[in-house]
Motif scaffolding. Structure first.
Motif, mmCIF file in Angstrom:
data_model
loop_
_atom_site.group_PDB
_atom_site.id
_atom_site.type_symbol
_atom_site.label_atom_id
_atom_site.label_comp_id
_atom_site.label_asym_id
_atom_site.label_seq_id
_atom_site.Cartn_x
_atom_site.Cartn_y
_atom_site.Cartn_z
ATOM 1 N N VAL A 1 0.948 -1.230 0.003
ATOM 2 C CA VAL A 1 0.106 0.035 -0.112
ATOM 3 C C VAL A 1 0.983 1.290 0.090
ATOM 4 O O VAL A 1 0.691 2.161 -0.877
ATOM 5 C CB VAL A 1 -0.862 0.104 1.354
ATOM 6 N N TYR A 2 1.919 1.320 0.893
ATOM 7 C CA TYR A 2 2.856 2.447 0.963
ATOM 8 C C TYR A 2 3.451 2.764 -0.435
ATOM 9 O O TYR A 2 3.772 3.833 -0.992
ATOM 10 C CB TYR A 2 3.792 2.408 1.955
ATOM 11 N N SER A 3 3.840 1.329 -1.053
ATOM 12 C CA SER A 3 4.585 1.562 -2.275
ATOM 13 C C SER A 3 3.674 2.152 -3.292
ATOM 14 O O SER A 3 4.073 3.036 -4.251
ATOM 15 C CB SER A 3 5.117 0.198 -2.777
ATOM 16 N N ARG B 1 3.498 5.988 -2.610
ATOM 17 C CA ARG B 1 4.401 6.822 -3.107
ATOM 18 C C ARG B 1 4.665 6.871 -4.722
ATOM 19 O O ARG B 1 4.781 7.885 -5.206
ATOM 20 C CB ARG B 1 5.643 5.944 -2.781
ATOM 21 N N GLN B 2 3.948 5.834 -5.257
ATOM 22 C CA GLN B 2 4.060 5.948 -6.763
ATOM 23 C C GLN B 2 3.102 6.789 -7.238
ATOM 24 O O GLN B 2 3.417 7.544 -8.169
ATOM 25 C CB GLN B 2 3.767 4.566 -7.169
ATOM 26 N N GLU B 3 1.808 6.872 -6.604
ATOM 27 C CA GLU B 3 0.868 7.771 -7.089
ATOM 28 C C GLU B 3 1.172 9.290 -6.876
ATOM 29 O O GLU B 3 0.995 10.116 -7.598
ATOM 30 C CB GLU B 3 -0.452 7.395 -6.327
ATOM 31 N N GLN B 4 1.893 9.598 -5.637
ATOM 32 C CA GLN B 4 2.318 10.766 -5.263
ATOM 33 C C GLN B 4 3.433 11.250 -6.324
ATOM 34 O O GLN B 4 3.329 12.423 -6.760
ATOM 35 C CB GLN B 4 2.933 10.918 -4.042
#
Length: 68
Positions: A47-49, A52-55
């Motif tokens: 989820v964090y990955s 981060r990718q979306e951001q």
């Protein structure tokens, strides 16, 4: 020993058997929970990955935008 002259080995064995069975049960629960925690940690990292990718994808590209 409350007036007894013999050691209560039968009682001790019964208690040992009971405690051993309880330890086995608790150990099985512990191992199952440990696996659940591993899975939850994998999900959290994924989820964090993704976040981060979306951001990263939503941030303006200064170098690219300036060339346009």
């Amino acid at each position: 020993m409350n007036g007894k002259t013999t050691i209560p080995t039968k009682t001790w064995r019964e208690e040992y058997t009971k405690l051993t069975a309880e330890r086995k049960t608790l150990n099985q629960r512990y191992l199952a929970l440990k696996e659940e925690v591993k899975e939850a940690e994998k999900i959290r990292k994924s989820v964090y990955s993704i976040l981060r990718q979306e951001q990263w994808e939503q941030q303006p590209r200064r170098a690219q935008d300036m060339g346009r």
